[in-house]
Design a protein around this motif. Structure first.
Motif, short mmCIF file in Angstrom:
data_model
loop_
_atom_site.label_atom_id
_atom_site.label_comp_id
_atom_site.label_asym_id
_atom_site.label_seq_id
_atom_site.Cartn_x
_atom_site.Cartn_y
_atom_site.Cartn_z
N GLU A 79 0.84 -1.19 0.00
CA GLU A 79 0.00 0.00 0.00
C GLU A 79 0.88 1.25 0.00
O GLU A 79 1.98 1.25 0.53
CB GLU A 79 -0.93 0.02 1.21
CG GLU A 79 -0.21 0.08 2.54
CD GLU A 79 -1.15 0.03 3.74
OE1 GLU A 79 -2.32 -0.37 3.57
OE2 GLU A 79 -0.72 0.41 4.85
N ASN A 80 0.38 2.29 -0.63
CA ASN A 80 1.11 3.56 -0.66
C ASN A 80 0.13 4.70 -0.88
O ASN A 80 -1.02 4.50 -1.28
CB ASN A 80 2.16 3.56 -1.78
CG ASN A 80 1.59 3.28 -3.15
OD1 ASN A 80 1.59 2.14 -3.59
ND2 ASN A 80 1.11 4.31 -3.84
N LEU A 81 0.61 5.89 -0.62
CA LEU A 81 -0.18 7.09 -0.84
C LEU A 81 -0.17 7.49 -2.31
O LEU A 81 0.73 7.12 -3.07
CB LEU A 81 0.38 8.24 0.00
CG LEU A 81 0.27 8.11 1.51
CD1 LEU A 81 1.11 9.18 2.20
CD2 LEU A 81 -1.18 8.18 1.98
N THR B 222 2.28 10.95 5.92
CA THR B 222 1.51 11.57 4.85
C THR B 222 2.31 12.69 4.17
O THR B 222 2.19 12.90 2.96
CB THR B 222 0.18 12.12 5.39
OG1 THR B 222 -0.50 11.07 6.08
CG2 THR B 222 -0.71 12.65 4.28
N GLY C 88 -4.65 7.01 0.76
CA GLY C 88 -4.34 5.65 0.36
C GLY C 88 -5.60 4.87 0.05
O GLY C 88 -6.72 5.40 0.15
N ARG D 99 -6.07 -3.80 -1.02
CA ARG D 99 -4.66 -3.43 -1.12
C ARG D 99 -4.06 -4.25 -2.25
O ARG D 99 -4.37 -5.44 -2.41
CB ARG D 99 -3.89 -3.74 0.17
CG ARG D 99 -4.46 -3.16 1.46
CD ARG D 99 -4.57 -1.64 1.44
NE ARG D 99 -4.66 -1.08 2.77
CZ ARG D 99 -5.79 -0.81 3.41
NH1 ARG D 99 -6.96 -1.05 2.83
NH2 ARG D 99 -5.78 -0.28 4.62
N PHE E 136 -2.82 3.69 -7.95
CA PHE E 136 -1.96 3.51 -6.78
C PHE E 136 -0.67 2.81 -7.16
O PHE E 136 0.41 3.15 -6.65
CB PHE E 136 -2.69 2.73 -5.69
CG PHE E 136 -3.64 3.58 -4.87
CD1 PHE E 136 -3.16 4.56 -4.03
CD2 PHE E 136 -5.01 3.38 -4.96
CE1 PHE E 136 -4.02 5.35 -3.29
CE2 PHE E 136 -5.89 4.16 -4.21
CZ PHE E 136 -5.39 5.15 -3.38
#
Length: 412
Positions: free
Chosen positions: A149-151, A195, A269, A338, A358
Protein backbone atom coordinates in the motif's frame (compact mmCIF):
# COMPACT_ATOMS: atom_id res chain seq x y z
CA UNK A 1 -7.48 2.12 8.06
CA UNK A 2 -4.11 3.84 8.28
CA UNK A 3 -4.98 7.29 9.65
CA UNK A 4 -1.43 8.08 10.61
CA UNK A 5 1.54 5.79 10.59
CA UNK A 6 3.10 8.00 13.23
CA UNK A 7 0.41 7.02 15.72
CA UNK A 8 1.06 3.35 15.07
CA UNK A 9 4.81 3.85 15.38
CA UNK A 10 4.43 5.75 18.63
CA UNK A 11 2.55 2.82 20.15
CA UNK A 12 5.54 0.58 19.52
CA UNK A 13 8.23 3.11 20.38
CA UNK A 14 8.95 1.91 23.89
CA UNK A 15 9.23 -1.68 22.68
CA UNK A 16 11.72 -0.77 20.00
CA UNK A 17 13.78 1.49 22.25
CA UNK A 18 14.24 -1.33 24.73
CA UNK A 19 15.04 -3.93 22.09
CA UNK A 20 18.09 -6.07 22.76
CA UNK A 21 20.26 -4.76 19.97
CA UNK A 22 23.02 -7.27 20.66
CA UNK A 23 20.89 -10.34 19.95
CA UNK A 24 22.26 -12.66 17.31
CA UNK A 25 20.33 -13.22 14.11
CA UNK A 26 19.08 -16.75 13.66
CA UNK A 27 20.12 -17.92 10.22
CA UNK A 28 19.93 -21.67 10.58
CA UNK A 29 17.73 -24.07 8.68
CA UNK A 30 14.53 -22.74 10.23
CA UNK A 31 12.27 -21.32 7.58
CA UNK A 32 14.07 -22.90 4.64
CA UNK A 33 10.97 -24.71 3.55
CA UNK A 34 10.21 -23.75 -0.02
CA UNK A 35 12.70 -26.33 -1.19
CA UNK A 36 12.12 -28.71 1.72
CA UNK A 37 9.58 -31.49 1.91
CA UNK A 38 7.04 -30.61 4.57
CA UNK A 39 5.94 -33.55 6.72
CA UNK A 40 2.26 -34.35 6.32
CA UNK A 41 -0.43 -35.29 8.80
CA UNK A 42 -0.94 -34.76 12.48
CA UNK A 43 0.92 -31.49 13.05
CA UNK A 44 -0.67 -28.16 13.92
CA UNK A 45 0.20 -24.53 13.16
CA UNK A 46 -0.99 -21.50 15.12
CA UNK A 47 -1.28 -18.21 13.24
CA UNK A 48 -2.20 -14.73 14.45
CA UNK A 49 -4.02 -12.31 12.15
CA UNK A 50 -6.56 -9.51 12.34
CA UNK A 51 -10.31 -10.00 11.98
CA UNK A 52 -10.53 -8.47 8.49
CA UNK A 53 -8.28 -11.07 6.92
CA UNK A 54 -9.40 -14.08 8.93
CA UNK A 55 -11.68 -15.36 6.14
CA UNK A 56 -8.94 -15.35 3.50
CA UNK A 57 -6.45 -17.08 5.77
CA UNK A 58 -9.10 -19.66 6.69
CA UNK A 59 -9.42 -20.45 3.00
CA UNK A 60 -5.65 -20.99 2.86
CA UNK A 61 -5.80 -23.07 6.03
CA UNK A 62 -8.56 -25.30 4.68
CA UNK A 63 -6.64 -25.97 1.48
CA UNK A 64 -3.48 -26.66 3.47
CA UNK A 65 -5.27 -29.11 5.76
CA UNK A 66 -6.91 -30.89 2.83
CA UNK A 67 -3.55 -31.27 1.07
CA UNK A 68 -1.36 -32.19 4.05
CA UNK A 69 -3.54 -33.40 6.90
CA UNK A 70 -1.97 -30.78 9.16
CA UNK A 71 -4.27 -28.35 10.94
CA UNK A 72 -4.14 -24.57 11.33
CA UNK A 73 -5.52 -22.69 14.33
CA UNK A 74 -6.31 -19.04 13.55
CA UNK A 75 -6.20 -16.60 16.46
CA UNK A 76 -7.62 -13.13 15.83
CA UNK A 77 -5.78 -10.15 17.32
CA UNK A 78 -5.63 -6.51 16.31
CA UNK A 79 -2.29 -5.31 14.98
CA UNK A 80 -1.00 -3.39 18.00
CA UNK A 81 -1.98 -6.24 20.32
CA UNK A 82 -0.40 -8.83 18.05
CA UNK A 83 2.90 -6.97 17.80
CA UNK A 84 3.33 -6.38 21.53
CA UNK A 85 2.17 -9.86 22.56
CA UNK A 86 4.35 -11.55 19.96
CA UNK A 87 7.38 -9.57 21.18
CA UNK A 88 6.71 -10.67 24.76
CA UNK A 89 5.79 -14.29 24.09
CA UNK A 90 8.18 -15.24 21.29
CA UNK A 91 11.12 -14.26 23.47
CA UNK A 92 10.13 -17.08 25.86
CA UNK A 93 9.37 -19.62 23.14
CA UNK A 94 5.62 -19.07 23.30
CA UNK A 95 3.21 -17.42 20.86
CA UNK A 96 2.22 -18.40 17.31
CA UNK A 97 4.14 -20.19 14.60
CA UNK A 98 3.16 -17.43 12.15
CA UNK A 99 2.38 -13.77 12.75
CA UNK A 100 0.88 -11.60 10.02
CA UNK A 101 1.83 -7.93 10.19
CA UNK A 102 3.70 -4.97 8.73
CA UNK A 103 7.21 -4.99 7.30
CA UNK A 104 8.36 -2.14 9.54
CA UNK A 105 8.20 -4.47 12.57
CA UNK A 106 11.08 -6.42 11.06
CA UNK A 107 14.10 -4.61 12.54
CA UNK A 108 12.81 -4.94 16.09
CA UNK A 109 11.99 -8.61 15.58
CA UNK A 110 15.36 -9.52 14.08
CA UNK A 111 17.30 -7.52 16.67
CA UNK A 112 15.56 -9.51 19.41
CA UNK A 113 15.96 -12.87 17.63
CA UNK A 114 12.21 -13.37 17.37
CA UNK A 115 11.77 -14.35 13.71
CA UNK A 116 13.39 -16.88 11.41
CA UNK A 117 14.58 -16.37 7.82
CA UNK A 118 12.30 -17.64 5.07
CA UNK A 119 13.69 -19.18 1.90
CA UNK A 120 11.43 -18.14 -0.98
CA UNK A 121 13.49 -19.98 -3.57
CA UNK A 122 12.22 -19.68 -7.15
CA UNK A 123 8.98 -18.24 -5.79
CA UNK A 124 10.75 -14.94 -5.04
CA UNK A 125 10.57 -13.89 -8.69
CA UNK A 126 6.78 -14.15 -8.61
CA UNK A 127 6.48 -11.34 -6.06
CA UNK A 128 6.79 -7.59 -6.42
CA UNK A 129 10.55 -7.11 -5.78
CA UNK A 130 9.85 -4.09 -3.56
CA UNK A 131 7.63 -6.27 -1.37
CA UNK A 132 10.38 -8.88 -0.99
CA UNK A 133 12.89 -6.12 -0.29
CA UNK A 134 10.64 -4.79 2.47
CA UNK A 135 10.95 -8.12 4.32
CA UNK A 136 14.71 -8.37 3.76
CA UNK A 137 17.09 -7.33 6.54
CA UNK A 138 20.88 -7.55 6.44
CA UNK A 139 20.74 -9.83 3.40
CA UNK A 140 18.17 -12.33 4.70
CA UNK A 141 14.44 -12.48 3.91
CA UNK A 142 12.19 -12.85 6.96
CA UNK A 143 8.66 -12.85 5.61
CA UNK A 144 6.28 -13.78 2.80
CA UNK A 145 4.49 -10.64 1.57
CA UNK A 146 0.84 -10.57 0.57
CA UNK A 147 -0.11 -6.89 0.09
CA UNK A 148 1.38 -3.47 -0.57
CA UNK A 149 0.00 0.00 0.00
CA UNK A 150 1.11 3.56 -0.66
CA UNK A 151 -0.18 7.09 -0.84
CA UNK A 152 -1.26 8.88 -4.00
CA UNK A 153 -3.31 11.89 -5.03
CA UNK A 154 -7.02 11.10 -5.09
CA UNK A 155 -8.73 13.51 -7.47
CA UNK A 156 -12.35 14.59 -7.82
CA UNK A 157 -12.86 14.34 -11.57
CA UNK A 158 -15.99 16.48 -11.39
CA UNK A 159 -13.84 19.40 -10.23
CA UNK A 160 -10.51 19.00 -12.07
CA UNK A 161 -9.42 17.06 -15.13
CA UNK A 162 -5.84 16.19 -14.13
CA UNK A 163 -3.12 16.39 -11.50
CA UNK A 164 -0.14 18.50 -12.60
CA UNK A 165 3.44 17.40 -12.13
CA UNK A 166 4.35 20.03 -9.52
CA UNK A 167 2.78 21.02 -6.22
CA UNK A 168 2.41 24.71 -7.10
CA UNK A 169 0.74 23.86 -10.42
CA UNK A 170 -1.66 21.58 -8.57
CA UNK A 171 -2.52 24.36 -6.12
CA UNK A 172 -3.15 26.79 -8.97
CA UNK A 173 -5.44 24.28 -10.65
CA UNK A 174 -7.19 23.63 -7.35
CA UNK A 175 -7.78 27.34 -6.79
CA UNK A 176 -9.26 27.62 -10.27
CA UNK A 177 -11.85 25.01 -9.28
CA UNK A 178 -13.38 27.63 -7.00
CA UNK A 179 -13.92 25.49 -3.90
CA UNK A 180 -12.90 25.99 -0.26
CA UNK A 181 -9.60 24.11 -0.33
CA UNK A 182 -7.42 23.92 -3.46
CA UNK A 183 -5.82 20.82 -1.92
CA UNK A 184 -6.23 19.07 1.41
CA UNK A 185 -4.26 16.63 3.55
CA UNK A 186 -4.31 15.54 7.15
CA UNK A 187 -1.73 17.20 9.34
CA UNK A 188 -2.84 18.07 12.92
CA UNK A 189 -0.73 19.96 15.44
CA UNK A 190 1.62 17.00 15.94
CA UNK A 191 2.34 16.68 12.24
CA UNK A 192 2.00 13.58 10.10
CA UNK A 193 5.38 12.65 8.61
CA UNK A 194 4.05 9.56 6.84
CA UNK A 195 1.51 11.57 4.85
CA UNK A 196 3.94 14.47 4.37
CA UNK A 197 6.85 12.26 3.31
CA UNK A 198 6.22 12.19 -0.47
CA UNK A 199 6.68 15.97 -0.58
CA UNK A 200 9.71 15.78 1.70
CA UNK A 201 11.24 13.06 -0.49
CA UNK A 202 11.28 15.49 -3.40
CA UNK A 203 13.75 17.55 -1.34
CA UNK A 204 15.72 15.02 0.71
CA UNK A 205 15.27 11.62 -0.91
CA UNK A 206 15.26 8.52 1.37
CA UNK A 207 14.92 8.79 5.15
CA UNK A 208 18.20 6.91 5.57
CA UNK A 209 21.04 6.71 3.09
CA UNK A 210 20.99 3.71 0.75
CA UNK A 211 23.81 1.26 0.10
CA UNK A 212 24.85 -0.12 -3.30
CA UNK A 213 21.92 -2.59 -3.20
CA UNK A 214 19.46 0.23 -2.48
CA UNK A 215 18.95 -1.06 1.04
CA UNK A 216 18.75 1.33 3.97
CA UNK A 217 21.85 2.01 6.02
CA UNK A 218 21.53 3.46 9.54
CA UNK A 219 22.81 6.88 8.46
CA UNK A 220 20.09 9.53 8.65
CA UNK A 221 19.43 11.39 5.40
CA UNK A 222 17.05 14.15 6.49
CA UNK A 223 19.56 16.86 7.36
CA UNK A 224 21.76 19.24 5.40
CA UNK A 225 20.71 21.97 3.02
CA UNK A 226 18.05 19.79 1.41
CA UNK A 227 16.41 19.18 4.78
CA UNK A 228 16.39 22.88 5.56
CA UNK A 229 14.92 23.61 2.13
CA UNK A 230 12.04 21.27 2.92
CA UNK A 231 11.60 22.93 6.33
CA UNK A 232 11.38 26.32 4.64
CA UNK A 233 8.80 24.92 2.22
CA UNK A 234 6.71 23.72 5.17
CA UNK A 235 6.84 27.17 6.72
CA UNK A 236 5.99 28.89 3.42
CA UNK A 237 2.93 26.68 2.89
CA UNK A 238 1.69 27.09 6.45
CA UNK A 239 -0.64 29.72 8.00
CA UNK A 240 2.13 32.35 8.14
CA UNK A 241 2.70 31.88 4.42
CA UNK A 242 0.25 30.67 1.80
CA UNK A 243 -2.01 28.85 4.30
CA UNK A 244 -2.17 25.71 2.15
CA UNK A 245 -1.05 23.40 4.97
CA UNK A 246 -3.21 23.85 8.05
CA UNK A 247 -2.45 22.23 11.44
CA UNK A 248 -6.17 22.08 12.24
CA UNK A 249 -6.86 19.57 9.44
CA UNK A 250 -7.30 16.11 10.94
CA UNK A 251 -7.92 12.89 9.01
CA UNK A 252 -11.68 13.12 9.48
CA UNK A 253 -11.82 16.77 8.44
CA UNK A 254 -9.75 16.09 5.32
CA UNK A 255 -11.85 13.09 4.26
CA UNK A 256 -15.12 14.94 4.86
CA UNK A 257 -13.95 18.01 2.93
CA UNK A 258 -12.99 15.93 -0.08
CA UNK A 259 -16.13 13.81 0.14
CA UNK A 260 -18.38 16.89 0.16
CA UNK A 261 -16.67 18.55 -2.81
CA UNK A 262 -14.76 21.18 -0.85
CA UNK A 263 -11.41 20.14 -2.32
CA UNK A 264 -10.45 18.63 -5.68
CA UNK A 265 -7.33 16.88 -4.37
CA UNK A 266 -6.45 14.84 -1.27
CA UNK A 267 -3.37 12.82 -0.34
CA UNK A 268 -4.61 9.39 0.62
CA UNK A 269 -4.34 5.65 0.36
CA UNK A 270 -6.63 2.80 -0.66
CA UNK A 271 -8.10 2.71 2.84
CA UNK A 272 -9.95 5.94 1.93
CA UNK A 273 -11.74 4.54 -1.12
CA UNK A 274 -14.84 3.25 0.72
CA UNK A 275 -15.51 6.84 1.85
CA UNK A 276 -15.48 8.01 -1.76
CA UNK A 277 -17.39 5.12 -3.38
CA UNK A 278 -20.23 7.38 -4.58
CA UNK A 279 -17.90 9.95 -6.16
CA UNK A 280 -16.21 10.26 -9.56
CA UNK A 281 -12.54 9.97 -8.67
CA UNK A 282 -9.15 9.14 -10.17
CA UNK A 283 -5.84 8.22 -8.55
CA UNK A 284 -2.66 9.98 -9.71
CA UNK A 285 1.04 10.22 -8.75
CA UNK A 286 1.87 12.83 -6.12
CA UNK A 287 3.29 16.08 -7.58
CA UNK A 288 6.81 17.17 -6.69
CA UNK A 289 7.26 19.99 -4.21
CA UNK A 290 11.06 20.13 -4.51
CA UNK A 291 13.65 19.50 -7.21
CA UNK A 292 13.32 15.70 -7.09
CA UNK A 293 10.47 13.21 -7.40
CA UNK A 294 7.73 12.86 -4.82
CA UNK A 295 7.84 9.22 -3.80
CA UNK A 296 5.63 7.74 -1.08
CA UNK A 297 6.65 5.10 1.40
CA UNK A 298 5.59 1.56 0.57
CA UNK A 299 3.93 -0.37 3.37
CA UNK A 300 3.98 -4.14 2.98
CA UNK A 301 1.99 -6.76 4.86
CA UNK A 302 3.20 -10.33 5.18
CA UNK A 303 3.72 -13.39 7.35
CA UNK A 304 6.59 -13.89 9.81
CA UNK A 305 7.72 -17.24 11.20
CA UNK A 306 8.64 -17.34 14.87
CA UNK A 307 12.28 -18.21 15.47
CA UNK A 308 11.06 -20.56 18.22
CA UNK A 309 8.46 -22.38 16.12
CA UNK A 310 8.75 -26.15 16.36
CA UNK A 311 7.08 -26.38 12.95
CA UNK A 312 9.15 -23.96 10.88
CA UNK A 313 9.19 -26.16 7.76
CA UNK A 314 5.41 -26.53 7.89
CA UNK A 315 5.02 -22.79 8.47
CA UNK A 316 7.17 -22.02 5.45
CA UNK A 317 5.18 -24.41 3.28
CA UNK A 318 1.93 -22.78 4.40
CA UNK A 319 3.20 -19.24 3.77
CA UNK A 320 5.01 -19.77 0.49
CA UNK A 321 2.71 -22.26 -1.22
CA UNK A 322 -0.71 -21.36 0.17
CA UNK A 323 -0.69 -17.73 1.37
CA UNK A 324 1.63 -17.06 -1.57
CA UNK A 325 -0.79 -18.57 -4.07
CA UNK A 326 -2.70 -16.50 -6.60
CA UNK A 327 -6.05 -17.62 -5.20
CA UNK A 328 -5.32 -16.51 -1.64
CA UNK A 329 -3.54 -13.29 -2.61
CA UNK A 330 -6.54 -12.38 -4.76
CA UNK A 331 -8.91 -13.20 -1.90
CA UNK A 332 -6.89 -10.96 0.42
CA UNK A 333 -7.10 -8.17 -2.15
CA UNK A 334 -10.86 -8.52 -2.43
CA UNK A 335 -11.16 -8.17 1.34
CA UNK A 336 -8.70 -5.33 1.95
CA UNK A 337 -8.46 -3.54 -1.41
CA UNK A 338 -4.66 -3.43 -1.12
CA UNK A 339 -2.61 -4.37 -4.16
CA UNK A 340 -1.38 -7.97 -3.87
CA UNK A 341 2.34 -8.63 -3.50
CA UNK A 342 2.10 -11.52 -5.95
CA UNK A 343 2.56 -10.17 -9.48
CA UNK A 344 -0.14 -12.33 -11.08
CA UNK A 345 -2.75 -11.18 -8.57
CA UNK A 346 -1.56 -7.58 -8.76
CA UNK A 347 -1.92 -7.57 -12.54
CA UNK A 348 -5.55 -8.63 -12.20
CA UNK A 349 -6.21 -6.04 -9.49
CA UNK A 350 -4.73 -3.33 -11.71
CA UNK A 351 -7.59 -3.80 -14.16
CA UNK A 352 -9.35 -1.46 -11.74
CA UNK A 353 -8.13 2.01 -12.77
CA UNK A 354 -8.00 3.17 -9.14
CA UNK A 355 -5.68 0.29 -8.22
CA UNK A 356 -3.65 0.97 -11.35
CA UNK A 357 -3.33 4.56 -10.17
CA UNK A 358 -1.96 3.51 -6.78
CA UNK A 359 0.46 1.11 -8.49
CA UNK A 360 1.74 3.90 -10.73
CA UNK A 361 2.07 6.33 -7.80
CA UNK A 362 4.08 3.73 -5.85
CA UNK A 363 6.22 2.44 -8.72
CA UNK A 364 9.36 4.11 -7.35
CA UNK A 365 8.43 3.97 -3.67
CA UNK A 366 10.88 2.79 -1.05
CA UNK A 367 9.68 0.36 1.64
CA UNK A 368 8.83 1.72 5.05
CA UNK A 369 12.16 1.51 6.95
CA UNK A 370 12.28 -1.49 9.27
CA UNK A 371 15.51 -0.44 10.99
CA UNK A 372 15.29 -0.29 14.79
CA UNK A 373 16.70 3.23 14.45
CA UNK A 374 13.43 4.31 12.84
CA UNK A 375 11.83 4.35 16.29
CA UNK A 376 14.07 7.31 17.13
CA UNK A 377 12.80 9.23 14.10
CA UNK A 378 9.00 9.20 14.32
CA UNK A 379 8.11 11.36 17.32
CA UNK A 380 10.74 14.07 16.72
CA UNK A 381 9.91 14.12 13.02
CA UNK A 382 6.17 14.68 13.27
CA UNK A 383 6.34 17.14 16.15
CA UNK A 384 8.96 19.22 14.34
CA UNK A 385 6.96 19.38 11.12
CA UNK A 386 3.91 20.49 13.08
CA UNK A 387 5.89 23.24 14.82
CA UNK A 388 7.32 24.57 11.57
CA UNK A 389 3.98 24.59 9.78
CA UNK A 390 2.57 26.49 12.77
CA UNK A 391 5.28 29.16 12.46
CA UNK A 392 8.49 28.03 14.21
CA UNK A 393 11.80 29.07 12.64
CA UNK A 394 12.43 26.49 9.90
CA UNK A 395 16.23 26.14 9.91
CA UNK A 396 16.91 26.08 13.66
CA UNK A 397 13.89 23.89 14.43
CA UNK A 398 14.90 21.38 11.76
CA UNK A 399 18.52 21.33 12.93
CA UNK A 400 17.39 20.62 16.49
CA UNK A 401 15.28 17.73 15.24
CA UNK A 402 18.26 16.20 13.42
CA UNK A 403 20.40 16.57 16.55
CA UNK A 404 17.71 15.01 18.75
CA UNK A 405 17.20 12.06 16.39
CA UNK A 406 20.92 11.36 16.06
CA UNK A 407 21.36 11.53 19.84
CA UNK A 408 18.53 9.04 20.31
CA UNK A 409 19.91 6.76 17.61
CA UNK A 410 23.27 6.55 19.43
CA UNK A 411 21.51 5.02 22.42
CA UNK A 412 20.48 2.01 20.38
Amino acid sequence: MRRSIALIAAAGLSLALTACGGSEEKKGDEGKGSGSEAPAGGASLVIWTDANREAAFKKAADKYTEATGNTVQIVVKDNDQARSEFTAQAATGEGPDILFGANDWLGEFVSNGLVAPVELGDKASEFNPLAVSAFTYQGATYGVPYAVENLAIIRNTDLVDSTPATFDEMIAKGKAAGVQYPFIMQLSENGDPYTMYPFEASFTGPIFELDANKSYTNKLNLGGDQGKAFAQWLYNKGPKGENILQPTITYDIAVDAFKTGKSPYIVGGPWMLPDFKDMHIAVDPIPSAGPGKSTPLLGVQGGYISAHSKNAVLATDFLVNYVGSEEIQTALYEIGQRLPALKASADKAASDPLMAGFAKAGAEALPMPSLPEMAAVWSFWGRTEGQIVAGADPASTWDKMISDIETEMKKK
